[in-house]
Each structure stands twice: as C-alpha cells, then as structure tokens.
Write a protein that holds these residues in place. Structure first.
Motif, PDB file in Angstrom:
ATOM      1  N   LYS A  59       0.854  -1.192   0.000  1.00 54.17           N
ATOM      2  CA  LYS A  59       0.000   0.000   0.000  1.00 54.17           C
ATOM      3  C   LYS A  59       0.892   1.245   0.000  1.00 54.17           C
ATOM      4  N   PRO A  60       1.491   1.550  -1.146  1.00 56.73           N
ATOM      5  CA  PRO A  60       2.446   2.663  -1.201  1.00 56.73           C
ATOM      6  C   PRO A  60       1.773   4.025  -1.034  1.00 56.73           C
ATOM      7  N   ARG A  61       2.441   4.871  -0.265  1.00 53.53           N
ATOM      8  CA  ARG A  61       2.025   6.263  -0.089  1.00 53.53           C
ATOM      9  C   ARG A  61       3.043   7.121  -0.818  1.00 53.53           C
ATOM     10  N   VAL A  62       2.609   7.758  -1.876  1.00 54.91           N
ATOM     11  CA  VAL A  62       3.482   8.644  -2.635  1.00 54.91           C
ATOM     12  C   VAL A  62       2.698   9.899  -2.980  1.00 54.91           C
ATOM     13  N   THR A  63       3.404  10.980  -3.208  1.00 53.26           N
ATOM     14  CA  THR A  63       2.777  12.246  -3.561  1.00 53.26           C
ATOM     15  C   THR A  63       2.186  12.115  -4.963  1.00 53.26           C
ATOM     16  N   HIS A  64       0.890  12.409  -5.072  1.00 49.26           N
ATOM     17  CA  HIS A  64       0.228  12.204  -6.359  1.00 49.26           C
ATOM     18  C   HIS A  64      -0.997  13.108  -6.524  1.00 49.26           C
ATOM     19  N   VAL A  65      -1.451  13.190  -7.778  1.00 47.74           N
ATOM     20  CA  VAL A  65      -2.700  13.866  -8.130  1.00 47.74           C
ATOM     21  C   VAL A  65      -3.470  12.893  -9.013  1.00 47.74           C
ATOM     22  N   LEU A  66      -4.721  12.642  -8.647  1.00 41.95           N
ATOM     23  CA  LEU A  66      -5.573  11.721  -9.374  1.00 41.95           C
ATOM     24  C   LEU A  66      -6.397  12.479 -10.406  1.00 41.95           C
ATOM     25  N   GLY A  67      -6.529  11.923 -11.600  1.00 37.14           N
ATOM     26  CA  GLY A  67      -7.338  12.536 -12.646  1.00 37.14           C
ATOM     27  C   GLY A  67      -8.806  12.601 -12.252  1.00 37.14           C
ATOM     28  N   ARG A  68      -9.518  13.571 -12.803  1.00 34.73           N
ATOM     29  CA  ARG A  68     -10.941  13.752 -12.486  1.00 34.73           C
ATOM     30  C   ARG A  68     -11.794  12.523 -12.803  1.00 34.73           C
ATOM     31  N   SER A  69     -11.446  11.806 -13.868  1.00 36.76           N
ATOM     32  CA  SER A  69     -12.220  10.625 -14.261  1.00 36.76           C
ATOM     33  C   SER A  69     -11.658   9.345 -13.666  1.00 36.76           C
ATOM     34  N   ASP A  70     -10.643   9.469 -12.810  1.00 33.44           N
ATOM     35  CA  ASP A  70     -10.033   8.305 -12.168  1.00 33.44           C
ATOM     36  C   ASP A  70      -9.399   7.362 -13.197  1.00 33.44           C
ATOM     37  N   SER A  71      -8.965   7.945 -14.343  1.00 34.81           N
ATOM     38  CA  SER A  71      -8.364   7.134 -15.403  1.00 34.81           C
ATOM     39  C   SER A  71      -6.847   7.225 -15.423  1.00 34.81           C
ATOM     40  N   ILE A  72      -6.298   8.213 -14.691  1.00 33.73           N
ATOM     41  CA  ILE A  72      -4.843   8.397 -14.685  1.00 33.73           C
ATOM     42  C   ILE A  72      -4.438   8.989 -13.342  1.00 33.73           C
ATOM     43  N   ILE A  73      -3.199   8.735 -12.978  1.00 27.38           N
ATOM     44  CA  ILE A  73      -2.635   9.319 -11.765  1.00 27.38           C
ATOM     45  C   ILE A  73      -1.280   9.918 -12.136  1.00 27.38           C
ATOM     46  N   ALA A  74      -0.991  11.081 -11.577  1.00 27.02           N
ATOM     47  CA  ALA A  74       0.300  11.739 -11.758  1.00 27.02           C
ATOM     48  C   ALA A  74       1.063  11.593 -10.447  1.00 27.02           C
ATOM     49  N   ILE A  75       2.132  10.835 -10.455  1.00 29.35           N
ATOM     50  CA  ILE A  75       2.967  10.677  -9.267  1.00 29.35           C
ATOM     51  C   ILE A  75       4.102  11.680  -9.382  1.00 29.35           C
ATOM     52  N   LEU A  76       4.184  12.565  -8.390  1.00 24.80           N
ATOM     53  CA  LEU A  76       5.161  13.654  -8.402  1.00 24.80           C
ATOM     54  C   LEU A  76       6.420  13.207  -7.675  1.00 24.80           C
ATOM     55  N   PHE A  77       7.558  13.259  -8.349  1.00 27.89           N
ATOM     56  CA  PHE A  77       8.823  12.855  -7.752  1.00 27.89           C
ATOM     57  C   PHE A  77       9.680  14.069  -7.443  1.00 27.89           C
ATOM     58  N   PHE A 147      -4.512  20.307 -17.023  1.00 31.74           N
ATOM     59  CA  PHE A 147      -3.979  19.367 -17.994  1.00 31.74           C
ATOM     60  C   PHE A 147      -5.128  18.562 -18.601  1.00 31.74           C
ATOM     61  N   THR A 148      -5.191  18.550 -19.906  1.00 36.56           N
ATOM     62  CA  THR A 148      -6.085  17.648 -20.626  1.00 36.56           C
ATOM     63  C   THR A 148      -5.180  16.608 -21.261  1.00 36.56           C
ATOM     64  N   LEU A 149      -5.368  15.363 -20.866  1.00 41.12           N
ATOM     65  CA  LEU A 149      -4.483  14.270 -21.255  1.00 41.12           C
ATOM     66  C   LEU A 149      -5.227  13.303 -22.168  1.00 41.12           C
ATOM     67  N   THR A 150      -4.602  12.962 -23.279  1.00 38.75           N
ATOM     68  CA  THR A 150      -5.209  12.032 -24.225  1.00 38.75           C
ATOM     69  C   THR A 150      -4.157  11.012 -24.638  1.00 38.75           C
ATOM     70  N   TRP A 151      -4.511   9.744 -24.534  1.00 37.79           N
ATOM     71  CA  TRP A 151      -3.638   8.662 -24.966  1.00 37.79           C
ATOM     72  C   TRP A 151      -4.509   7.599 -25.617  1.00 37.79           C
ATOM     73  N   LYS A 152      -3.886   6.595 -26.192  1.00 35.20           N
ATOM     74  CA  LYS A 152      -4.617   5.635 -27.027  1.00 35.20           C
ATOM     75  C   LYS A 152      -5.791   4.975 -26.306  1.00 35.20           C
ATOM     76  N   THR A 153      -5.629   4.647 -25.039  1.00 40.13           N
ATOM     77  CA  THR A 153      -6.694   3.930 -24.324  1.00 40.13           C
ATOM     78  C   THR A 153      -7.444   4.810 -23.328  1.00 40.13           C
ATOM     79  N   GLY A 154      -7.248   6.128 -23.365  1.00 41.74           N
ATOM     80  CA  GLY A 154      -7.965   6.936 -22.393  1.00 41.74           C
ATOM     81  C   GLY A 154      -7.841   8.428 -22.571  1.00 41.74           C
ATOM     82  N   HIS A 155      -8.529   9.116 -21.684  1.00 38.28           N
ATOM     83  CA  HIS A 155      -8.600  10.577 -21.671  1.00 38.28           C
ATOM     84  C   HIS A 155      -8.951  10.984 -20.244  1.00 38.28           C
ATOM     85  N   ASP A 156      -8.319  12.027 -19.735  1.00 37.42           N
ATOM     86  CA  ASP A 156      -8.638  12.508 -18.388  1.00 37.42           C
ATOM     87  C   ASP A 156      -8.138  13.941 -18.269  1.00 37.42           C
TER      88      ASP A 156
END
Length: 166
Positions: A59-77, A147-156
C-alpha cells in the motif's frame, strides 16, 4: 411504417427545440468543466490499487494527483511542488500511470494556465512518447495549470500547480 407529418410552423418549432437540446447536451459537460476552478489536489495517501504495479510496498504512499475521471494518476517525484522555471538541481518529474494498460502510442498533454475559472494566456502542448509513463513536464510560468491528457486507451483531466522558483 408511419411518417410523422408536421405543419410547417410545427416543423420549424420542432427543429429549433431539437437544435437547442442538442447544443445544450453537447456543451453542458464542457461548460461545466470550464467553470470548475483550477485547483491541484495533491495527496500523500495510499495510491489506488490499479496504480500500484512496480511498487514494492503493498500500500504505497506517494505524492500524487488523481485525474478527475479516475483514469490516470500523476505521481510527483522529487518534491510536492513543481516549479516554473524548474528549480536548480530538481526536475519536474511526473510518473503517469493509466488505469487501463497497456497504452501503446503517445500521450498528448494540453495545459492551460488558469486563475480560478479564468483562462490565462495561450495553452501549451507537451508529449509523453510511448504513452503514460515517466516524464519531465516543464511549463513556461508559475500558476495553476489544467492538464487535458489524451492517450490511445484513455482521456482525463487534472490540475497541477507550478510554483515560482525562489
């Protein structure tokens, strides 16, 4: 098969109502999204189960921001804060993890700086070759960026804050 016959006046009214309804249904989500104030919700909580691949802790705890549609997560390093321009000796490194894997193809980012619901300046584009994964995303100015993110299998979409370098 029955044909619907409307008098000309009825047809004109029907056409107007249909056009208004179609416009409202197609623009309502976009208008609602644009009216949402920009605000980055940075968390240090346990990341979702679908984003844990590659982490050694269950159960890793890392600094992150979750996409509005719960389709992507941005892990900040490197730090909780991203900087514009980048801080000396630190990168604006983000690990993007998409909920649906694999994602072949590039991820396109359209970033728009905002103050609340007001758009500031022109949007900028960035590319993450190969789709969601490790990246360095530098932006031209401090502020809240949508950020509006678009990739082959998703959008968030998600908001990330960039602080001025001190």
């Amino acid at each position: 098969m029955k044909t619907l016959r409307l008098p000309r006046r009825g047809l004109a009214a029907f056409s107007v109502v249909t056009a208004v309804a179609a416009a409202a249904s197609s623009s309502a989500p976009a208008a609602a999204h644009a009216a949402t104030p920009c605000g980055s919700i940075v968390s240090d909580a346990v990341i979702p189960a679908w984003a844990r691949g590659g982490f050694s802790e269950p159960k890793p705890r890392v600094t992150h921001v979750l996409g509005r549609s719960d389709s992507i997560i941005a892990i900040l390093f490197g730090a909780r804060t991203l900087h514009a321009p980048p801080a000396t000796g630190r990168n604006n490194k983000i690990l993007w993890i998409a909920r649906r894997q694999p994602s072949l193809g590039d991820m396109h980012i359209r970033a728009q700086r905002m103050r609340g619901t007001q758009l500031l300046g022109k949007p900028v584009s960035r590319l993450v070759p190969g789709g969601p994964g490790p990246s360095t995303i530098d932006l031209p100015a401090a502020g809240c960026w949508r950020f509006t993110l678009t990739w082959k299998t998703g959008h968030d979409t998600l908001d990330l804050g960039y602080a001025a370098r001190s």
